[in-house]
Design an enzyme around this catalytic site. Structure first.
Site, mmCIF file in Angstrom:
data_model
loop_
_atom_site.group_PDB
_atom_site.id
_atom_site.type_symbol
_atom_site.label_atom_id
_atom_site.label_comp_id
_atom_site.label_asym_id
_atom_site.label_seq_id
_atom_site.Cartn_x
_atom_site.Cartn_y
_atom_site.Cartn_z
ATOM 1 N N GLU A 197 -5.585 -8.439 0.126
ATOM 2 C CA GLU A 197 -6.330 -8.172 1.359
ATOM 3 C C GLU A 197 -7.784 -7.891 1.029
ATOM 4 O O GLU A 197 -8.089 -7.235 0.039
ATOM 5 C CB GLU A 197 -5.800 -6.929 2.116
ATOM 6 C CG GLU A 197 -4.524 -7.146 2.866
ATOM 7 C CD GLU A 197 -4.040 -5.887 3.589
ATOM 8 O OE1 GLU A 197 -4.879 -5.047 3.974
ATOM 9 O OE2 GLU A 197 -2.821 -5.741 3.750
ATOM 10 N N GLU A 204 0.777 -1.236 0.000
ATOM 11 C CA GLU A 204 0.000 0.000 0.000
ATOM 12 C C GLU A 204 0.809 1.287 0.000
ATOM 13 O O GLU A 204 0.751 2.081 0.946
ATOM 14 C CB GLU A 204 -0.967 0.017 1.177
ATOM 15 C CG GLU A 204 -1.977 -1.099 1.120
ATOM 16 C CD GLU A 204 -3.181 -0.872 2.016
ATOM 17 O OE1 GLU A 204 -3.162 0.061 2.828
ATOM 18 O OE2 GLU A 204 -4.153 -1.632 1.884
HETATM 19 C C1 PNW Z 1 -4.902 -1.942 5.086
HETATM 20 N N1 PNW Z 1 -8.659 3.083 3.398
HETATM 21 O O1 PNW Z 1 -5.009 -0.598 5.403
HETATM 22 C C2 PNW Z 1 -3.524 -2.380 5.602
HETATM 23 O O2 PNW Z 1 -2.735 -3.007 4.613
HETATM 24 C C3 PNW Z 1 -3.580 -3.227 6.833
HETATM 25 O O3 PNW Z 1 -2.343 -3.160 7.513
HETATM 26 C C4 PNW Z 1 -4.757 -2.782 7.692
HETATM 27 O O4 PNW Z 1 -4.764 -3.388 8.950
HETATM 28 C C5 PNW Z 1 -6.015 -3.134 6.909
HETATM 29 O O5 PNW Z 1 -6.010 -2.580 5.598
HETATM 30 C C6 PNW Z 1 -7.308 -2.738 7.604
HETATM 31 O O6 PNW Z 1 -7.381 -1.359 7.748
HETATM 32 C C7 PNW Z 1 -5.976 0.241 4.865
HETATM 33 O O7 PNW Z 1 -8.899 4.093 4.101
HETATM 34 C C8 PNW Z 1 -6.462 1.250 5.685
HETATM 35 O O8 PNW Z 1 -9.207 2.934 2.296
HETATM 36 C C9 PNW Z 1 -7.342 2.185 5.182
HETATM 37 C C10 PNW Z 1 -7.760 2.112 3.868
HETATM 38 C C11 PNW Z 1 -7.297 1.095 3.044
HETATM 39 C C12 PNW Z 1 -6.412 0.160 3.560
#
Ligand code: PNW
Length: 486
Positions: free
Chosen positions: A391, A203
């Site tokens: 994911e 990410e």
């Molecule tokens: C991902 N959004 O984060 C990460 O890769 C993980 O480490 C995290 O625990 C998981 O998703 C759950 O949050 C994101 O705002 C956080 O769109 C926020 C977003 C996307 C991915």
């Protein structure tokens, strides 16, 4: 986190635009349904997995010579983490990894995505490796294989060695990119005799903007847009250098690719014009990272939009950035942009109503068709024949009931609908080859601390007891039947 991060900020994260154990499961579970007839489920050999990341689960931050990461420092800044917790202990996975691998096995998963903590292997980021750090991942990989679970390794899931932040400004410097390439080479050399699949960076779309643009993630900086764009470019360069390092130092046949939270675009209404618009949107909204990785160029629209803030780059860098990958890893949670066709630029993202349904994370809108459209359009525009959902998952309140169980029918609703749409994609021949559910167990959810639970297993962070939620039974049934279910 609603008050900390506006929805607009969240929408902006990616790219150009302004986003127990054995036995316990049985109690609430029906026996798996019969195997689906041909055509009714996922393709044979579909890879079912779960995912975690190092800082979110390992704990043991000072053990066996691990160096500090930018997250170790960041979590200590008052007010940064919603509940004031840290990843110091997290899930104590560093010591409990055998127990946790038994949980993966219990689900029937054949794959597990984890990340290597760079500062465990190189405490200062570069220089002398720490053999005890690598040893942990040797033990982890061996234990997974012993249990018939394929290890899928992520090289970077945000825990940058603090030393690189201090000495070079972290991802602000291409020095960090080069050192990341060396680290990738070292990991590939030592682990790809057993690890067949490697994700580069997790990410870019989040850690660059959140970490260096709006100060929500480590290292907590709020730099001008030009710097953010340059840092995103550096992250793409680091990805490319890692791809080359894995090719040069890994076992022959090791597969490598990104794991990106693609800015997810879908047609608001399924008409040919809107589908075409969604295709253009997907390319343009991901122009700063995925598109340049997959095509070797920044789009004209991206460069025009960025204007004087556009990243500076050379042709040689673009070549490295676009080193051919073996697969595309996509983290897909929420729809970011519903689009319709437009004369101006080919697409128009629609405003999202306040009343749009979401899970109990404010950013986690529920749009199951996203996981149908995004891989389908991505496969078309980037001509890839291997996509993995690196994911997908959801948070919930996950209250433990008086009977000791967690009936997370909300998570099951989310997963069932997303998986049905993913199955729709594979049935049409979209080349999605696997799915990693986030997450195996509740863990340290970054700015939310331990407040947001994404696990199939509930974790009591005082006692470290893991308890399967009802969704663990659901997922076990999906895997056993190779089908989303109805
Ligand atoms: C991902 N959004 O984060 C990460 O890769 C993980 O480490 C995290 O625990 C998981 O998703 C759950 O949050 C994101 O705002 C956080 O769109 C926020 C977003 C996307 C991915």
């Amino acid at each position: 986190m609603t008050d900390k991060v506006s929805r607009r900020q969240l929408a902006k994260i990616a790219g150009v635009s302004a986003a127990a154990m054995t036995g316990a499961l049985d109690a609430v579970e029906a026996k798996p349904a019969a195997l689906p007839r041909n055509g009714n489920g996922f393709p044979a050999g579909f890879v079912w997995g779960t995912a975690t990341s190092s800082y979110q689960v390992e704990g043991a931050v000072k053990e066996d010579g691990r160096g500090a990461s930018i997250w170790d420092k960041f979590v200590r800044i008052p007010g940064k983490i919603e509940d004031g917790t840290t990843g110091d202990r997290a899930n104590e996975h560093y010591h409990r990894y055998k127990e946790d691998i038994a949980l993966i096995k219990e689900l029937g998963c054949k794959a597990y995505r984890f990340s290597v903590a760079w500062p465990r292997v190189f405490p200062d980021g570069d220089g002398k490796p720490n053999p005890k750090g690598l040893d942990f991942y040797n033990r982890l990989v061996d234990e997974l294989l012993k249990n018939g679970i394929e290890p899928w390794l992520t090289l970077y899931h945000w825990d940058l060695p603090q030393s690189l932040e201090d000495r070079f400004g972290g991802w602000r410097s291409t020095e960090t990119c080069k050192i990341f390439g060396d680290y990738a080479a070292y990991v590939a050399e030592h682990l790809t005799d057993r690890v067949k699949n490697v994700f580069t960076l997790n990410e870019s779309g989040r850690f660059v903007y959140f970490g260096y643009g709006i100060g929500i993630d480590a290292p907590g900086l709020t730099l001008p847009q030009a710097d953010v764009n340059q840092i995103r470019h550096n992250s793409a360069l680091a990805h490319g250098l890692a791809v080359q390092a894995v090719r040069a130092h890994g076992r022959r046949g090791t597969k490598v690719g990104p794991a990106e939270n693609i800015d997810a675009c879908a047609p608001a209404i399924d008409t040919p014009e809107n589908v075409r618009a969604a295709e253009i949107a997907l390319r343009e909204m991901n122009a700063g990272y995925l598109n340049v990785i997959m095509t070797g160029r920044y789009t004209d629209a991206f460069l025009k939009y960025a204007g004087p803030n556009a990243p500076k780059f050379t042709d040689a860098e673009l070549k490295i950035i676009s080193s051919p990958v073996d697969f595309l890893g996509l983290n897909i949670y929420a729809p970011q942009n519903y689009v319709v066709a437009s004369d101006q630029g080919g697409f128009m993202p629609l405003p999202i109503p306040k009343s749009f349904p979401r899970m109990n994370s404010d950013w986690l809108r529920v749009g199951p068709e996203t996981i149908y459209w995004v891989p389908k359009l991505a496969a078309k525009i980037w001509k890839t024949d291997a996509i993995y959902i690196s994911e997908n998952g959801a948070s919930g309140d996950d209250v433990v009931r008086p009977d000791g169980k967690i009936y997370d029918t909300d998570r099951i609703m989310y997963l069932r609908n997303y998986l049905a749409q993913l199955q729709r994609a594979t049935t049409e021949g979209v080349p999605v080859r696997g799915y990693f559910l986030w997450s195996l167990m509740d863990n340290f959810e970054w700015v939310y601390g331990l407040n947001k639970r994404f696990g199939l297993y509930h974790v009591n962070f005082d006692t470290q007891v893991r308890t399967p939620k009802l969704s663990a039974s659901f997922y076990r049934n999906v895997i056993a039947t190779n089908a989303a279910g109805a």
